[in-house]
Design an enzyme around this catalytic site. Sequence first.
Site, PDB file in Angstrom:
ATOM      1  N   GLU A 128       0.725  -1.457   0.375  1.00 52.56           N
ATOM      2  CA  GLU A 128       0.033   0.038  -0.250  1.00 52.56           C
ATOM      3  C   GLU A 128       0.841   0.992  -0.281  1.00 52.56           C
ATOM      4  OE1 GLU A 128      -2.629  -1.472  -0.503  1.00 52.56           O
ATOM      5  OE2 GLU A 128      -3.505  -0.519   0.077  1.00 52.56           O
ATOM      6  N   THR A 180      -5.101   6.735  -6.071  1.00 53.46           N
ATOM      7  CA  THR A 180      -5.814   6.934  -4.838  1.00 53.46           C
ATOM      8  C   THR A 180      -4.721   7.532  -4.085  1.00 53.46           C
ATOM      9  OG1 THR A 180      -6.570   4.102  -4.637  1.00 53.46           O
ATOM     10  CG2 THR A 180      -5.169   5.745  -2.760  1.00 53.46           C
TER      11      THR A 180
HETATM   12  N1  HSE Z   1      -8.551   4.807   2.768  1.00 51.06           N
HETATM   13  C1  HSE Z   1      -8.079   4.777   1.649  1.00 51.06           C
HETATM   14  C2  HSE Z   1      -8.620   6.486   0.687  1.00 51.06           C
HETATM   15  C3  HSE Z   1      -8.508   3.606   0.777  1.00 51.06           C
HETATM   16  O1  HSE Z   1      -9.407   5.382   0.625  1.00 51.06           O
HETATM   17  O2  HSE Z   1      -8.188   6.555  -0.042  1.00 51.06           O
HETATM   18  C4  HSE Z   1      -7.755   3.401  -0.607  1.00 51.06           C
HETATM   19  O3  HSE Z   1      -6.467   2.647  -1.254  1.00 51.06           O
END
Ligand code: HSE
Length: 308
Positions: A128, A180
């Site tokens: 991540e 993201t």
């Molecule tokens: N919590 C994260 C976001 C999840 O909303 O940016 C995305 O991978």
Amino acid sequence: MKKIKVAVPATVANLVCGFDILGMALNDPFDIMEIELTDEPIIRIKHTDGFNLPEVTEQNVAGVALQALIADYGKKIGFNVTVCKNIKPGSGLGSSAAGSAGAVVAANFLLDNYYSKPDLVRFAMNGEKLATGVKHADNVAPCIYGGITLVRSVFPLDIISLPSPSLFVTVVHPQIEVKTADARQILRKEVQLKNAIKQWGNIAGLVAGILKNDISLIGRSLEDVIIEPVRSILIPGFDEVKSKSKEAGTLGGGISGSGPSIFMLSENEIIAKEVEQIMINMYNAIGIEFKTYVTTINSQGVKIIDSE
Ligand code: HSE
């Protein structure tokens, strides 16, 4: 056991109000990964899915997650990894999390379950970090634990597995890419107190609703006054899909992860399918390619489908 094939579920992070802390695994879509344990200290990665993802270990989410595991394990081992993704990268359905979580869970099976689930989340978060710049666990945790998870804290890691209500999940993935990292960049860094109060009321309500299996409380708590108003502008048709789905009787929903996928939770399959039709009509009218799923909550997480 030397070789294993696993099915790795898509995940919906945030669950509307729980930015970075709540997540849920889905039964559909899922990736397939095959991992072989070797005694050469090398990680070889091959993608058979045509998404053009990097296969160099340091640039691949499964690669960096496995590197973290091997560094901790401290013995001379390596892995040959073959990935066939069905969860499209940039969909908001936890595609990168599936890569890293699937790899470490499969590797752990091959190491006779040497590691605990929190250890595996810790390794997978490196993926991540590579994909989004931040070590968040709200996708990798439900992918590894199954069901719905609450990440109370990342440092130190504290994950709580919540019960899975028997709800139907309708997802539409408009085929536009939202990175993201970009969707995090546009967020305001400060929150007004009145919004914070609303948000933590909703998070507490959602968790209480899940624990008590109180479907109406779950529905009332599916409200996000902080992230959704900013991010929803990146998703054409979002407001209309949401309002029409509510009219059709869904409990509620919102952006899946950082988008562009949208998800709605419904008490039964009839409503879930009506919501799917609303999504289909909307994106046909807008003229954006899309994919829909009507599915349920995956309570198992990464699953072995074959081993040698
Ligand atoms: N919590 C994260 C976001 C999840 O909303 O940016 C995305 O991978």
